[in-house]
Design an enzyme around this catalytic site. Structure first.
Site, short mmCIF file in Angstrom:
data_model
loop_
_atom_site.label_atom_id
_atom_site.label_comp_id
_atom_site.label_asym_id
_atom_site.label_seq_id
_atom_site.Cartn_x
_atom_site.Cartn_y
_atom_site.Cartn_z
N HIS A 220 0.84 -1.20 0.00
CA HIS A 220 0.00 0.00 0.00
C HIS A 220 0.87 1.25 0.00
CE1 HIS A 220 -3.45 2.58 1.44
NE2 HIS A 220 -2.42 3.29 1.90
N GLU A 221 1.86 1.27 0.88
CA GLU A 221 2.73 2.44 0.96
C GLU A 221 3.60 2.60 -0.28
OE1 GLU A 221 2.03 4.53 3.09
OE2 GLU A 221 0.80 3.25 4.38
N HIS B 7 1.88 4.58 -2.82
CA HIS B 7 2.03 6.03 -2.69
C HIS B 7 3.42 6.49 -3.10
CE1 HIS B 7 -1.80 6.50 -0.74
NE2 HIS B 7 -1.46 5.85 0.36
#
Length: 451
Positions: free
Chosen positions: A24-25, A28
């Site tokens: 998920h990170e 980003h």
């Protein structure tokens, strides 16, 4: 061995969630760096740092509390017009913007302090790399990257299970013979072997075979097991003519049903017996549906609708968990769970003897996929500090600038998300409280898995 399997299930679940957080990170960080943004930190977890390593301008690491993660993208908050100080020069003669703090009003102070803390990370030469100065669509890509990764993880996990093991949907009972019973056993003795004094079933006498598909009963077509069951029960002990399909060939079979006491209520807890017609066959139950990517997309669409409905009811559901903690009511089977509850469900799934090993692997994958789908959708909620709040800000910025161009008015500039920080703190506090309630609930009043 059971305890070992339980621990293994918990470890696998926690590891899968941590990997999901890390991905998920990355969702980003990768686009942020690709667009020229400055990322100074990439961490999994919160709290004290367990391990970290500096690679270039980014510090990568793991923190002690594995309940999330974050990437630090410099310049998330723009400087307010009232907070900008004079342009100064550092010891090397470079121009530097200084952000000063304001001291008027609680919320003004909170916002001003946040801006100042944000701009402590801005170094000379970073002005063109700040997040708030990116084009609106780049902001959307960066902030949507994380939850989109979670949804993709869910998709590939669901697809993998559906293509191999199958989707354990609501069982489909087909009007096809799975088993022909040899004798009529009273309902109260269901499960015992046949005895010489037991009556032979009409199905056995008629020569029915496994795989026979019922087409019609007494000339009336049947398309479901429920229709077949209703007609056999209402036939009492009369003659019955069955049209069956056996290997592509249709055959007509005549026999006499018998009357026996059986429960007929749709409520599985109601075992009131009624005298009904009886044939003596067990149906084929198809509890697994196999499918490819298109089937997975449709299934995820249904899951998304249910997840959004669950999100709308989340505060009420969490309140129900709180009442279960103090013993006011039982924990609802459909109540939300934390990562602690998910780990417990994974452990019980891995250690139970009620399902085979291939089913355990499939169910664990579905649990992880379900968590990822919910996390992805939850992060799209348009409220700060969630990713959706930043996406909403970027879209509003695009709309405002677009309208200004159409009206031939000056560019209104960047959207100041810092002004919404009070809302962000309220939302964060509410999420923290709900998280604590769910964790405590999963410890003292866990969801009953039935294992």
């Amino acid at each position: 061995m059971t305890a070992l399997l339980y621990v293994l299930g918990v470890v696998v679940f926690v590891a899968a969630i941590l990997v999901s957080i890390g991905l998920h990170e990355l969702g980003h960080m990768i686009p942020a760096k690709a667009f020229g943004g400055k990322v100074t930190q990439y961490f999994i977890g919160f709290g004290p740092t367990v391990w970290s390593r500096q690679v270039g301008e980014t510090e990568y690491g793991v923190k002690a509390i594995p309940l999330g993660g974050y990437v630090k993208i410099v310049g998330m908050l723009p400087p307010g017009a009232d907070d900008l100080g004079e342009v100064e020069h550092d010891e090397n003669g470079e121009r530097v913007l200084r952000v000063r703090k304001s001291n008027t009003g609680m919320f003004t102070q909170l916002i001003s302090d946040a801006r100042a803390a944000e701009w402590e990370h801005v170094k000379p030469g970073d002005e063109g790399r700040l997040f708030y100065r990116m084009a609106w669509w780049k902001k959307v890509v960066v902030m949507a990257g994380g939850p989109t990764v979670n949804i993709l993880i869910a998709f590939f996990l669901f697809w993998g299970v559906y293509a191999t093991y199958g989707n354990p949907v609501e069982p489909n009972v087909e009007p096809v013979v799975e088993e022909v019973l040899d004798c009529v056993v009273p309902y109260s003795e269901d499960g015992r072997t046949c005895e010489p004094t037991d009556e032979v079933t009409p199905a056995k006498l008629a020569g029915l075979q496994p795989g026979d598909e019922f087409v019609a009963v007494n000339g009336r077509p049947v398309t479901s097991w429920e229709e077949l069951q209703d007609q056999i029960r209402s036939n009492s002990d009369g003659e019955v003519t069955l049209l069956i399909d056996r290997g592509g060939e249709q055959l007509e079979v005549t026999t006499n049903t018998i009357v026996t006491a059986r429960p007929i209520s749709e409520d599985p807890t109601d075992e009131t017996l009624t005298q009904v017609g009886f044939l003596g066959v067990q149906p084929t139950v198809d509890g697994l549906v196999h499918g490819g990517p298109l089937y997975t997309v449709r299934d995820m669409g249904d899951k998304t609708v249910h997840s959004l409905q669950a999100l709308a009811q989340l505060p009420v559901k969490v309140w129900g968990v709180a009442k279960a903690i103090v013993g006011v009511e039982e924990r609802a089977a459909d109540s939300p769970v934390s990562i602690v509850g998910g780990g417990r469900i994974a452990g019980e799934t891995a250690s139970t003897d009620l399902i085979p090993n291939d089913s355990k692997i499939a169910f664990l994958a579905l649990i992880v996929g379900g968590f990822n789908l919910f996390i992805g959708l939850f992060n799209f909620v348009p409220l700060l500090p969630l990713d959706g709040g930043h996406i909403a800000g970027a879209l509003y910025e695009a709309l405002r600038r677009g309208l200004a161009r159409l009206r031939r008015r000056p560019d209104p500039g960047y959207v100041d998300v810092a002004r919404l920080l009070p809302v962000a703190y309220v939302v964060a506090s509410a999420l923290l409280v709900m998280g604590v309630v769910l964790i405590v609930g999963d410890l003292v009043a866990p969801v009953d898995t039935g294992f």
